[in-house]
Scaffold this motif. Structure first.
Motif, PDB file in Angstrom:
ATOM      1  N   TRP A 105     -21.231  87.192  27.418  1.00  0.00           N
ATOM      2  CA  TRP A 105     -21.080  87.448  26.181  1.00  0.00           C
ATOM      3  C   TRP A 105     -19.831  87.652  25.920  1.00  0.00           C
ATOM      4  O   TRP A 105     -18.759  88.002  26.509  1.00  0.00           O
ATOM      5  CB  TRP A 105     -21.870  88.841  25.731  1.00  0.00           C
TER       6      TRP A 105
ATOM      7  N   TYR B 263     -26.843  82.385  29.293  1.00  0.00           N
ATOM      8  CA  TYR B 263     -27.704  82.986  29.823  1.00  0.00           C
ATOM      9  C   TYR B 263     -28.128  82.085  31.074  1.00  0.00           C
ATOM     10  O   TYR B 263     -28.734  80.966  30.912  1.00  0.00           O
ATOM     11  CB  TYR B 263     -28.865  83.538  29.049  1.00  0.00           C
TER      12      TYR B 263
ATOM     13  N   GLU C 262     -27.033  88.749  19.285  1.00  0.00           N
ATOM     14  CA  GLU C 262     -26.005  90.139  19.385  1.00  0.00           C
ATOM     15  C   GLU C 262     -26.757  91.138  20.413  1.00  0.00           C
ATOM     16  O   GLU C 262     -27.885  91.267  20.406  1.00  0.00           O
ATOM     17  CB  GLU C 262     -26.129  90.677  17.986  1.00  0.00           C
TER      18      GLU C 262
ATOM     19  N   THR D 188     -21.579  89.009  21.599  1.00  0.00           N
ATOM     20  CA  THR D 188     -22.405  87.856  21.370  1.00  0.00           C
ATOM     21  C   THR D 188     -22.651  87.203  22.661  1.00  0.00           C
ATOM     22  O   THR D 188     -21.839  86.739  23.165  1.00  0.00           O
ATOM     23  CB  THR D 188     -21.889  87.028  20.249  1.00  0.00           C
ATOM     24  N   VAL D 189     -24.072  86.834  22.999  1.00  0.00           N
ATOM     25  CA  VAL D 189     -24.676  86.131  24.193  1.00  0.00           C
ATOM     26  C   VAL D 189     -23.848  84.735  23.917  1.00  0.00           C
ATOM     27  O   VAL D 189     -23.935  83.900  22.860  1.00  0.00           O
ATOM     28  CB  VAL D 189     -25.750  85.993  24.278  1.00  0.00           C
ATOM     29  N   THR D 190     -23.092  84.207  24.966  1.00  0.00           N
ATOM     30  CA  THR D 190     -22.449  82.765  25.070  1.00  0.00           C
ATOM     31  C   THR D 190     -23.187  82.040  25.907  1.00  0.00           C
ATOM     32  O   THR D 190     -23.319  80.848  26.089  1.00  0.00           O
ATOM     33  CB  THR D 190     -21.062  82.651  25.301  1.00  0.00           C
TER      34      THR D 190
END
Length: 137
Positions: free
Chosen positions: A60, A49, A97, A45-47
């Motif tokens: 992620w 960017y 995701e 899951t990207v945290t």
């Protein structure tokens, strides 16, 4: 006198260019990446960017084989280069995701050069696997 000034200037310029080339080469070296093991695909899951110079990056959270959370960071090229490949500042957001394929750093460090990102439905966001020599130089 003029010849001496010209030679001094030419020597100074040559030295400056040589030093800059050495720094640029060191910055873009690939010795720290495990290229012999090719790539790893990590789902998570990207945290975060980050769309900024000198390199776009994505962080992620994934799970290690034992189920323990592990935070990965992946690097792309510059924002202008990534724009030319179809990415933008809005390509990812926290909570997305993703399945991210990287050339991982050596020594089991959760960091790598990104080669491909897909969504859980299989949609390819970016695939640089055939362009690594161009994008990461």
């Amino acid at each position: 006198m003029k010849v001496r000034r010209i030679l001094t200037s030419a020597s100074a310029i040559t030295l400056a260019v040589s030093l800059f080339a050495a720094v640029a080469s060191a910055h873009h070296g690939r010795a720290g990446y495990d290229q012999k093991d090719a790539t790893k695909t990590i789902t998570g899951t990207v945290t975060e960017y980050n769309w900024k110079n000198p390199h776009v990056s994505i962080t992620w959270e994934a799970k290690d084989p034992g189920g323990k959370p592990i935070v990965w960071t992946g690097e792309f090229s510059s924002p202008s280069t990534m724009l030319s490949y179809g990415m933008s500042r809005a390509s990812f957001k926290a909570g997305d995701e993703v399945n991210i394929t990287v050339i991982a750093a050596k020594g089991w460090i959760p960091y790598g050069l990104i080669t491909k990102i897909t969504r859980p439905d299989g949609k390819v966001v970016i695939d640089l696997s055939d362009r690594l020599g161009v994008v990461f130089q």
